[in-house]
Scaffold this motif. Structure first.
Motif, mmCIF file in Angstrom:
data_model
loop_
_atom_site.group_PDB
_atom_site.id
_atom_site.type_symbol
_atom_site.label_atom_id
_atom_site.label_comp_id
_atom_site.label_asym_id
_atom_site.label_seq_id
_atom_site.Cartn_x
_atom_site.Cartn_y
_atom_site.Cartn_z
ATOM 1 N N ALA A 36 0.841 -1.194 0.000
ATOM 2 C CA ALA A 36 0.000 0.000 0.000
ATOM 3 C C ALA A 36 0.877 1.245 0.000
ATOM 4 O O ALA A 36 1.919 1.277 0.669
ATOM 5 N N PHE A 37 0.426 2.254 -0.741
ATOM 6 C CA PHE A 37 1.207 3.486 -0.862
ATOM 7 C C PHE A 37 0.275 4.651 -1.166
ATOM 8 O O PHE A 37 -0.854 4.466 -1.634
ATOM 9 N N HIS A 38 0.755 5.861 -0.899
ATOM 10 C CA HIS A 38 -0.012 7.069 -1.175
ATOM 11 C C HIS A 38 -0.106 7.305 -2.683
ATOM 12 O O HIS A 38 0.886 7.156 -3.400
ATOM 13 N N ASP A 39 -1.294 7.691 -3.138
ATOM 14 C CA ASP A 39 -1.494 8.038 -4.540
ATOM 15 C C ASP A 39 -0.720 9.320 -4.846
ATOM 16 O O ASP A 39 -0.704 10.239 -4.024
ATOM 17 N N ILE A 40 -0.103 9.397 -6.022
ATOM 18 C CA ILE A 40 0.687 10.590 -6.367
ATOM 19 C C ILE A 40 -0.190 11.773 -6.772
ATOM 20 O O ILE A 40 0.281 12.897 -6.806
ATOM 21 N N THR A 41 -1.453 11.527 -7.089
ATOM 22 C CA THR A 41 -2.397 12.602 -7.386
ATOM 23 C C THR A 41 -3.653 12.397 -6.530
ATOM 24 O O THR A 41 -4.690 11.968 -7.030
ATOM 25 N N PRO A 42 -3.536 12.694 -5.233
ATOM 26 C CA PRO A 42 -4.636 12.382 -4.311
ATOM 27 C C PRO A 42 -5.928 13.128 -4.649
ATOM 28 O O PRO A 42 -5.897 14.304 -5.009
ATOM 29 N N GLN A 43 -7.037 12.402 -4.506
ATOM 30 C CA GLN A 43 -8.363 12.960 -4.756
ATOM 31 C C GLN A 43 -9.105 13.268 -3.458
ATOM 32 O O GLN A 43 -10.260 13.682 -3.485
ATOM 33 N N ALA A 44 -8.460 13.027 -2.324
ATOM 34 C CA ALA A 44 -9.013 13.298 -0.994
ATOM 35 C C ALA A 44 -7.821 13.510 -0.064
ATOM 36 O O ALA A 44 -6.684 13.176 -0.425
ATOM 37 N N PRO A 45 -8.053 14.053 1.136
ATOM 38 C CA PRO A 45 -6.927 14.248 2.064
ATOM 39 C C PRO A 45 -6.145 12.952 2.328
ATOM 40 O O PRO A 45 -4.933 12.981 2.472
ATOM 41 N N VAL A 46 -6.845 11.829 2.391
ATOM 42 C CA VAL A 46 -6.195 10.521 2.470
ATOM 43 C C VAL A 46 -6.582 9.767 1.207
ATOM 44 O O VAL A 46 -7.763 9.590 0.912
ATOM 45 N N HIS A 47 -5.593 9.351 0.430
ATOM 46 C CA HIS A 47 -5.832 8.581 -0.797
ATOM 47 C C HIS A 47 -4.698 7.577 -0.915
ATOM 48 O O HIS A 47 -3.576 7.928 -1.267
ATOM 49 N N ILE A 48 -5.017 6.353 -0.563
ATOM 50 C CA ILE A 48 -4.031 5.271 -0.527
ATOM 51 C C ILE A 48 -4.436 4.200 -1.530
ATOM 52 O O ILE A 48 -5.612 3.862 -1.648
ATOM 53 N N LEU A 49 -3.465 3.669 -2.245
ATOM 54 C CA LEU A 49 -3.679 2.545 -3.151
ATOM 55 C C LEU A 49 -3.178 1.279 -2.468
ATOM 56 O O LEU A 49 -2.102 1.279 -1.859
ATOM 57 N N VAL A 50 -3.947 0.204 -2.578
ATOM 58 C CA VAL A 50 -3.527 -1.093 -2.063
ATOM 59 C C VAL A 50 -3.535 -2.055 -3.246
ATOM 60 O O VAL A 50 -4.538 -2.156 -3.964
ATOM 61 N N ILE A 51 -2.406 -2.729 -3.457
ATOM 62 C CA ILE A 51 -2.275 -3.648 -4.585
ATOM 63 C C ILE A 51 -1.829 -5.018 -4.077
ATOM 64 O O ILE A 51 -1.043 -5.106 -3.136
ATOM 65 N N PRO A 52 -2.316 -6.074 -4.715
ATOM 66 C CA PRO A 52 -1.790 -7.390 -4.367
ATOM 67 C C PRO A 52 -0.390 -7.539 -4.958
ATOM 68 O O PRO A 52 -0.067 -6.908 -5.974
ATOM 69 N N LYS A 53 0.420 -8.373 -4.358
ATOM 70 C CA LYS A 53 1.760 -8.598 -4.894
ATOM 71 C C LYS A 53 1.750 -9.552 -6.085
ATOM 72 O O LYS A 53 2.699 -9.592 -6.847
ATOM 73 N N GLY A 54 0.655 -10.280 -6.257
ATOM 74 C CA GLY A 54 0.537 -11.187 -7.388
ATOM 75 C C GLY A 54 0.214 -10.465 -8.676
ATOM 76 O O GLY A 54 -0.175 -9.298 -8.684
ATOM 77 N N ARG A 55 0.340 -11.183 -9.772
ATOM 78 C CA ARG A 55 0.160 -10.641 -11.122
ATOM 79 C C ARG A 55 -1.302 -10.787 -11.550
ATOM 80 O O ARG A 55 -1.651 -11.731 -12.264
ATOM 81 N N TYR A 56 -2.139 -9.837 -11.125
ATOM 82 C CA TYR A 56 -3.567 -9.870 -11.441
ATOM 83 C C TYR A 56 -3.957 -8.559 -12.104
ATOM 84 O O TYR A 56 -3.657 -7.485 -11.588
#
Length: 126
Positions: A36-56
């Motif tokens: 999980a990491f902060h979005d580089i172009t946040p659309q809200a005061p908190v905007h975090i992306l969560v991605i699986p480590k697998g190839r999906y």
């Protein structure tokens, strides 16, 4: 530009590069199943992306092909990120864009966590 979520996984996508450490990110959380990491172009005061480590590519790909432990681990990671970020109370939005109509822009499954202010209606009324 929206992508076709039925195409095969592309190892050159930006999130694959972030997972490999080729592109920097502002990490919020990491375990064996998710990153999980902060979005580089946040659309809200908190905007975090969560991605699986697998190839999906998408939620459809993930739900059809990931092992049960990976699905459970990813879902738990999303919840942990929300708790750690103080979003559970007063609330947050969880969003996954899938395919062209869903306006998915990166061909790697990801969910957005938005919070930090009232977010209004889910969809605009055009």
């Amino acid at each position: 530009m929206p992508i076709d979520a039925t195409l095969p996984y592309d190892d050159a996508n930006v999130f694959a590069k972030i997972l490999r450490g080729e592109i920097p990110s502002r990490k919020v959380y990491e375990d064996e199943f998710a990153f999980a990491f902060h979005d580089i172009t946040p659309q809200a005061p908190v905007h975090i992306l969560v991605i699986p480590k697998g190839r999906y590519v998408s939620w459809d790909d993930f739900s059809a092909h990931a092992p049960e432990a990976e699905i459970a681990g990813f879902v738990r990671a999303v919840g942990q990120v929300a708790r750690d970020s103080g979003l559970v109370e007063p609330g947050y939005r969880l969003l996954a864009n899938i395919g062209g109509h869903g306006h998915q822009e990166v061909p790697h499954l990801h969910v957005h966590l938005f919070g930090g202010r009232p977010l209004g209606p889910m969809l605009s009324h055009d």
